[in-house]
Enzyme design. Sequence first.
Site, PDB file in Angstrom:
ATOM      1  CB  SER A 142      93.309  23.765 -16.322  1.00 37.17           C
ATOM      2  OG  SER A 142      92.557  24.925 -16.585  1.00 37.17           O
ATOM      3  CE1 TYR A 155      95.186  24.201 -21.358  1.00 41.59           C
ATOM      4  CE2 TYR A 155      93.287  24.959 -20.116  1.00 41.59           C
ATOM      5  CZ  TYR A 155      94.645  24.732 -20.204  1.00 41.59           C
ATOM      6  OH  TYR A 155      95.459  25.034 -19.125  1.00 41.59           O
TER       7      TYR A 155
HETATM    8  N1  LIG Z   1      98.628  30.124 -16.981  1.00 42.51           N
HETATM    9  C1  LIG Z   1      97.405  29.745 -16.658  1.00 42.51           C
HETATM   10  O1  LIG Z   1      96.502  30.591 -16.508  1.00 42.51           O
HETATM   11  C2  LIG Z   1      97.101  28.274 -16.431  1.00 42.51           C
HETATM   12  C3  LIG Z   1      95.842  27.951 -15.933  1.00 42.51           C
HETATM   13  C4  LIG Z   1      95.527  26.607 -15.727  1.00 42.51           C
HETATM   14  C5  LIG Z   1      96.469  25.620 -16.007  1.00 42.51           C
HETATM   15  N2  LIG Z   1      97.685  25.978 -16.503  1.00 42.51           N
HETATM   16  C6  LIG Z   1      98.618  24.890 -16.817  1.00 42.51           C
HETATM   17  O2  LIG Z   1      99.858  25.137 -16.187  1.00 42.51           O
HETATM   18  C7  LIG Z   1     100.899  24.481 -16.923  1.00 42.51           C
HETATM   19  C8  LIG Z   1     102.050  25.457 -17.159  1.00 42.51           C
HETATM   20  O3  LIG Z   1     101.582  26.485 -18.019  1.00 42.51           O
HETATM   21  P1  LIG Z   1     102.100  28.002 -17.953  1.00 42.51           P
HETATM   22  O4  LIG Z   1     100.925  28.839 -17.688  1.00 42.51           O
HETATM   23  O5  LIG Z   1     103.295  28.108 -17.106  1.00 42.51           O
HETATM   24  O6  LIG Z   1     102.436  28.214 -19.516  1.00 42.51           O
HETATM   25  P2  LIG Z   1     103.792  28.613 -20.269  1.00 42.51           P
HETATM   26  O7  LIG Z   1     103.443  28.661 -21.714  1.00 42.51           O
HETATM   27  O8  LIG Z   1     104.382  29.826 -19.648  1.00 42.51           O
HETATM   28  O9  LIG Z   1     104.740  27.360 -19.965  1.00 42.51           O
HETATM   29  C9  LIG Z   1     104.480  26.100 -20.538  1.00 42.51           C
HETATM   30  C10 LIG Z   1     105.810  25.483 -20.970  1.00 42.51           C
HETATM   31  O10 LIG Z   1     105.515  24.194 -21.553  1.00 42.51           O
HETATM   32  C11 LIG Z   1     106.387  24.029 -22.659  1.00 42.51           C
HETATM   33  N3  LIG Z   1     105.852  23.044 -23.619  1.00 42.51           N
HETATM   34  C12 LIG Z   1     104.819  23.189 -24.488  1.00 42.51           C
HETATM   35  N4  LIG Z   1     104.684  22.086 -25.236  1.00 42.51           N
HETATM   36  C13 LIG Z   1     105.649  21.224 -24.828  1.00 42.51           C
HETATM   37  C14 LIG Z   1     106.036  19.912 -25.224  1.00 42.51           C
HETATM   38  N5  LIG Z   1     105.400  19.290 -26.234  1.00 42.51           N
HETATM   39  N6  LIG Z   1     107.050  19.305 -24.577  1.00 42.51           N
HETATM   40  C15 LIG Z   1     107.727  19.953 -23.581  1.00 42.51           C
HETATM   41  N7  LIG Z   1     107.423  21.199 -23.182  1.00 42.51           N
HETATM   42  C16 LIG Z   1     106.401  21.825 -23.795  1.00 42.51           C
HETATM   43  C17 LIG Z   1     106.456  25.431 -23.295  1.00 42.51           C
HETATM   44  O11 LIG Z   1     107.589  25.542 -24.144  1.00 42.51           O
HETATM   45  C18 LIG Z   1     106.522  26.313 -22.059  1.00 42.51           C
HETATM   46  O12 LIG Z   1     107.851  26.586 -21.682  1.00 42.51           O
HETATM   47  C19 LIG Z   1     100.241  23.989 -18.215  1.00 42.51           C
HETATM   48  O13 LIG Z   1      99.955  22.599 -18.098  1.00 42.51           O
HETATM   49  C20 LIG Z   1      98.962  24.788 -18.295  1.00 42.51           C
HETATM   50  O14 LIG Z   1      97.955  24.148 -19.034  1.00 42.51           O
HETATM   51  C21 LIG Z   1      98.024  27.279 -16.723  1.00 42.51           C
END
Ligand SMILES: NC(=O)c1ccc[n+]([C@@H]2O[C@H](COP(=O)([O-])OP(=O)(O)OC[C@H]3O[C@@H](n4cnc5c(N)ncnc54)[C@H](O)[C@@H]3O)[C@@H](O)[C@H]2O)c1
Length: 286
Positions: A142, A155
């Site tokens: 991230s 985080y």
């Molecule tokens: N959305 C943002 O702005 C953003 C920014 C930087 C990084 N990220 C990273 O991108 C990745 C995807 O996030 P997203 O934004 O699509 O979020 P999201 O919440 O839409 O999707 C994340 C998914 O991970 C699953 N999850 C959570 N804990 C889990 C576990 N213990 N085992 C298996 N699955 C699990 C959730 O059920 C969910 O379906 C993450 O690693 C997040 O930290 C997101």
Amino acid sequence: MTGYLDRTAVITGAGSGIGQALARRLAAAGARLALSDIDEIGLAETVRQAKVLGAQVRSDVVDVRDSVRMANYAQTIRAQFGTVHLMFNNAGTTFAGSVEETELADFERVLAVNFWGVVNGTKAFLPHLIASGDGHLVNVSSVFGLVGFPGQGAYSASKFAVRGFTEALRMELRAAHRPVRVTCVIPGGVKTGIVRNSHAAKGIDLSALVESFDRDPGVTADTAARVILDGVRAGRAQVLVGRDALVLELGRRLLGTGYQRIVGPIGARWLEQVRAPRRDLLREPK
Ligand SMILES: NC(=O)c1ccc[n+]([C@@H]2O[C@H](COP(=O)([O-])OP(=O)(O)OC[C@H]3O[C@@H](n4cnc5c(N)ncnc54)[C@H](O)[C@@H]3O)[C@@H](O)[C@H]2O)c1
């Protein structure tokens, strides 16, 4: 790796957001998919979308925190698909709250999903990626893995750890001439359910948190998936997603720790905005 046709791709956290969008794009590109999540309903929806696009899909409920489950899962996927070419360690969660108000259990949960989940996925699938002769490991960090941000201590710690782990591994595999490329993904704001799906310290107002995330001009999950897959195809060490990620990376490089003088006050203001009003400090109306 020139494309995704007939490649087997494993995606954790595939039931929502970036993971779901990656599944759709890989399905459209002709990849075979092994999708997992802890959210069974979200996962079923991703499977439906990928099948509409004609992909061969397998789905499993797997908690990335469980190293034994993850190792067994990797064996199962290898046995079913024969070869595993791509592993996306994407599952993640977030947490808002200052270090002072964040409980140890909250730090542990965030690190267990975001950091140990990536380690578990890497350890379980790396032998299979090596055996493929043309593997690619993609770990999602991230912008908060580039810079710290007030209210994001847990985080940030998890995402700095993912970036350090991924960069070290990339150099190791190169030195050992392993046939596996490694990419660290650095998304800025992406419009997904991440904040709605996550937790916050007691003093944080969850609806204000969701509101502030929704106000953020992030890219769509589909755009994020396109940028990630372009970067992976090009074999890049790091893929920055969104203009905010680019700006923060440039700022960090130019200013060193001086970035904190700019980001610090912005973060402190944000933390105040999402803090629940302290009832005990409010005067009773007369
Ligand atoms: N959305 C943002 O702005 C953003 C920014 C930087 C990084 N990220 C990273 O991108 C990745 C995807 O996030 P997203 O934004 O699509 O979020 P999201 O919440 O839409 O999707 C994340 C998914 O991970 C699953 N999850 C959570 N804990 C889990 C576990 N213990 N085992 C298996 N699955 C699990 C959730 O059920 C969910 O379906 C993450 O690693 C997040 O930290 C997101």
